[in-house]
Design a protein around this motif. Structure first.
Motif, PDB file in Angstrom:
ATOM      1  N   SER A 138       0.836  -1.207   0.000  1.00  0.00           N
ATOM      2  CA  SER A 138       0.000   0.000   0.000  1.00  0.00           C
ATOM      3  C   SER A 138       0.869   1.254   0.000  1.00  0.00           C
ATOM      4  O   SER A 138       1.880   1.316   0.697  1.00  0.00           O
ATOM      5  CB  SER A 138      -0.912   0.015   1.221  1.00  0.00           C
ATOM      6  OG  SER A 138      -1.797  -1.083   1.187  1.00  0.00           O
ATOM      7  N   LYS A 139       0.448   2.232  -0.786  1.00  0.00           N
ATOM      8  CA  LYS A 139       1.175   3.498  -0.882  1.00  0.00           C
ATOM      9  C   LYS A 139       0.290   4.635  -0.394  1.00  0.00           C
ATOM     10  O   LYS A 139      -0.884   4.716  -0.747  1.00  0.00           O
ATOM     11  CB  LYS A 139       1.579   3.783  -2.336  1.00  0.00           C
ATOM     12  CG  LYS A 139       2.308   2.653  -3.042  1.00  0.00           C
ATOM     13  CD  LYS A 139       3.719   2.468  -2.540  1.00  0.00           C
ATOM     14  CE  LYS A 139       4.447   1.393  -3.346  1.00  0.00           C
ATOM     15  NZ  LYS A 139       5.829   1.172  -2.886  1.00  0.00           N
ATOM     16  N   TRP A 140       0.881   5.532   0.388  1.00  0.00           N
ATOM     17  CA  TRP A 140       0.210   6.754   0.838  1.00  0.00           C
ATOM     18  C   TRP A 140       1.021   7.926   0.325  1.00  0.00           C
ATOM     19  O   TRP A 140       2.164   8.134   0.747  1.00  0.00           O
ATOM     20  CB  TRP A 140       0.124   6.789   2.357  1.00  0.00           C
ATOM     21  CG  TRP A 140      -0.852   5.795   2.906  1.00  0.00           C
ATOM     22  CD1 TRP A 140      -0.666   4.452   3.024  1.00  0.00           C
ATOM     23  CD2 TRP A 140      -2.157   6.064   3.404  1.00  0.00           C
ATOM     24  NE1 TRP A 140      -1.784   3.864   3.562  1.00  0.00           N
ATOM     25  CE2 TRP A 140      -2.716   4.835   3.808  1.00  0.00           C
ATOM     26  CE3 TRP A 140      -2.909   7.230   3.551  1.00  0.00           C
ATOM     27  CZ2 TRP A 140      -3.990   4.739   4.348  1.00  0.00           C
ATOM     28  CZ3 TRP A 140      -4.178   7.133   4.096  1.00  0.00           C
ATOM     29  CH2 TRP A 140      -4.704   5.909   4.480  1.00  0.00           C
ATOM     30  N   ALA A 141       0.455   8.672  -0.613  1.00  0.00           N
ATOM     31  CA  ALA A 141       1.193   9.734  -1.288  1.00  0.00           C
ATOM     32  C   ALA A 141       0.675  11.107  -0.888  1.00  0.00           C
ATOM     33  O   ALA A 141      -0.523  11.294  -0.653  1.00  0.00           O
ATOM     34  CB  ALA A 141       1.087   9.568  -2.803  1.00  0.00           C
ATOM     35  N   THR A 142       1.582  12.054  -0.843  1.00  0.00           N
ATOM     36  CA  THR A 142       1.233  13.445  -0.594  1.00  0.00           C
ATOM     37  C   THR A 142       1.389  14.226  -1.892  1.00  0.00           C
ATOM     38  O   THR A 142       2.445  14.189  -2.523  1.00  0.00           O
ATOM     39  CB  THR A 142       2.138  14.058   0.481  1.00  0.00           C
ATOM     40  OG1 THR A 142       2.009  13.306   1.695  1.00  0.00           O
ATOM     41  CG2 THR A 142       1.760  15.507   0.752  1.00  0.00           C
ATOM     42  N   ILE A 143       0.317  14.916  -2.278  1.00  0.00           N
ATOM     43  CA  ILE A 143       0.297  15.738  -3.491  1.00  0.00           C
ATOM     44  C   ILE A 143       0.246  17.201  -3.080  1.00  0.00           C
ATOM     45  O   ILE A 143      -0.618  17.590  -2.295  1.00  0.00           O
ATOM     46  CB  ILE A 143      -0.933  15.410  -4.369  1.00  0.00           C
ATOM     47  CG1 ILE A 143      -1.075  13.896  -4.583  1.00  0.00           C
ATOM     48  CG2 ILE A 143      -0.875  16.167  -5.688  1.00  0.00           C
ATOM     49  CD1 ILE A 143       0.063  13.266  -5.318  1.00  0.00           C
ATOM     50  N   GLU A 144       1.163  17.991  -3.587  1.00  0.00           N
ATOM     51  CA  GLU A 144       1.154  19.432  -3.324  1.00  0.00           C
ATOM     52  C   GLU A 144       1.326  20.176  -4.638  1.00  0.00           C
ATOM     53  O   GLU A 144       2.296  19.931  -5.367  1.00  0.00           O
ATOM     54  CB  GLU A 144       2.268  19.823  -2.348  1.00  0.00           C
ATOM     55  CG  GLU A 144       2.039  19.306  -0.922  1.00  0.00           C
ATOM     56  CD  GLU A 144       3.113  19.758   0.038  1.00  0.00           C
ATOM     57  OE1 GLU A 144       4.066  20.437  -0.413  1.00  0.00           O
ATOM     58  OE2 GLU A 144       3.013  19.431   1.244  1.00  0.00           O
ATOM     59  N   GLN A 145       0.365  21.043  -4.933  1.00  0.00           N
ATOM     60  CA  GLN A 145       0.405  21.853  -6.158  1.00  0.00           C
ATOM     61  C   GLN A 145       0.630  20.989  -7.400  1.00  0.00           C
ATOM     62  O   GLN A 145       1.352  21.353  -8.319  1.00  0.00           O
ATOM     63  CB  GLN A 145       1.492  22.920  -6.061  1.00  0.00           C
ATOM     64  CG  GLN A 145       1.358  23.853  -4.867  1.00  0.00           C
ATOM     65  CD  GLN A 145       0.017  24.602  -4.866  1.00  0.00           C
ATOM     66  OE1 GLN A 145      -0.748  24.535  -3.920  1.00  0.00           O
ATOM     67  NE2 GLN A 145      -0.272  25.308  -5.949  1.00  0.00           N
ATOM     68  N   GLY A 146      -0.010  19.821  -7.419  1.00  0.00           N
ATOM     69  CA  GLY A 146       0.074  18.944  -8.570  1.00  0.00           C
ATOM     70  C   GLY A 146       1.338  18.116  -8.665  1.00  0.00           C
ATOM     71  O   GLY A 146       1.551  17.406  -9.651  1.00  0.00           O
ATOM     72  N   ARG A 147       2.200  18.183  -7.646  1.00  0.00           N
ATOM     73  CA  ARG A 147       3.433  17.404  -7.630  1.00  0.00           C
ATOM     74  C   ARG A 147       3.320  16.297  -6.579  1.00  0.00           C
ATOM     75  O   ARG A 147       2.673  16.468  -5.550  1.00  0.00           O
ATOM     76  CB  ARG A 147       4.642  18.277  -7.287  1.00  0.00           C
ATOM     77  CG  ARG A 147       4.910  19.432  -8.248  1.00  0.00           C
ATOM     78  CD  ARG A 147       6.214  20.118  -7.875  1.00  0.00           C
ATOM     79  NE  ARG A 147       6.226  20.500  -6.457  1.00  0.00           N
ATOM     80  CZ  ARG A 147       7.345  20.758  -5.766  1.00  0.00           C
ATOM     81  NH1 ARG A 147       8.537  20.645  -6.347  1.00  0.00           N
ATOM     82  NH2 ARG A 147       7.270  21.128  -4.506  1.00  0.00           N
TER      83      ARG A 147
END
Length: 300
Positions: free
Chosen positions: A150-159
């Motif tokens: 499982s992956k938990w990703a953080t997206i900021e300003q489309g990155r």
């Protein structure tokens, strides 16, 4: 009519999509990178024989473990933070019978623990989700991809600025298939209600802060002493492991999490997150993968 092929080639299976005028018109499958009995080129060639009998594709774009050191060619990871141009620039190139093949790069980051972390394939779904939803291009968001890892990703300003991997799915499979925890009773009849009760109990144990190693053995002892069914024990294991994953990530999850992946598995995660007061919304995994693979044609 001209066409191109895009695909997700993971450890367990190969999924291919034939694209004509921007639409999926056919699908094909093949062996995963972890189960090849011939070369990657031969496996891909065999999977698309019916399509190539008409004419060769204009191009092939692939993501996933095909770009790992055990895959077709090793494509180095792109570093986080990563935007679409940076990710596309890291792609690798090959050919299949004269047809150009693009293999998308995975991503690497430093996990919150301070150690290295990597993904291959999930980044394509994440960038596809951003492409499909303009709201993800501004602000900060959390997206989770339940699965074997499982992956938990953080997206900021489309990155994609970072992510964390949890071994939950593979650990569950190992405990289910190779441990003694489910051998206390025979397989028995299907027991959906018992499985749901076991899952709820596992979530409860995880939320109560019980240490994982000690709580795991209840899957066996509850069958021996309390007469719980194997289905209950299986649900308990699932709830306990997913619950502990949620407990570890909850402080960084925020108020809402987007879930990308198998609907049934995402439903389990939604239930576990709701118990921790976190709202969820489901994103179509195939649609996100296709949108991410399409970026090679539209954004480079």
């Amino acid at each position: 009519m001209s066409y191109r092929i895009v695909g997700d080639w993971g450890t367990s299976r190969l999924r291919l999509f034939r694209i004509e005028q921007g639409e999926v018109v056919a699908r094909a499958e093949g062996a995963g990178i972890g189960a090849l009995d011939q070369t990657a080129e031969a496996t891909l060639r065999a999977a698309i024989v019916p399509w190539c009998a008409e004419r060769d594709p204009d191009s092939i774009t692939l993501c996933g473990m095909v770009g790992s050191r055990n895959g077709w060619i090793e494509v180095p990871y792109a570093a986080c933070p990563s935007d679409v141009p940076g990710w596309l620039a890291a792609a690798g190139q090959a050919t299949l019978d004269g047809v150009p093949v693009t293999i998308m790069a995975g991503l690497a980051c430093t996990a919150p623990s301070g150690g290295p972390d990597v993904m291959r394939g999930e980044e394509t779904q994440l960038f596809g989700a951003i492409a499909r939803d303009p709201a993800l291009r501004t602000g900060r968001h959390r997206l989770a991809l339940p699965g074997t890892h499982s992956k938990w990703a953080t997206i900021e300003q489309g990155r994609i600025v970072g992510f964390q991997t949890f071994f939950t799915g593979e650990l569950f499979a190992l405990l289910r298939d190779r441990s003694t925890l489910l051998r206390a009773a025979g397989a028995g009849d299907a027991d959906p209600a018992g499985e749901r009760r076991g899952f709820a109990h596992g979530l409860s144990r995880a939320r109560d802060g019980d240490l994982l190693l000690g709580a795991l053995f209840e899957a066996r002892s509850a069958q021996l002493i309390d007469g719980r069914s194997p289905a209950w024990a299986l649900g308990y294991l699932s709830g306990l492991l997913i619950g502990r994953e949620i407990a570890e990530i909850a402080s960084a999850a925020g108020e809402s999490v987007g879930l990308i992946g198998d609907p049934a598995l995402c439903a389990r995660y939604a239930r576990a997150l709701a118990a921790s007061g976190i709202d969820t919304h489901l994103l179509d995994g195939d649609a996100c993968a296709l949108a991410g693979l399409a970026l090679w044609e539209t954004e480079r």
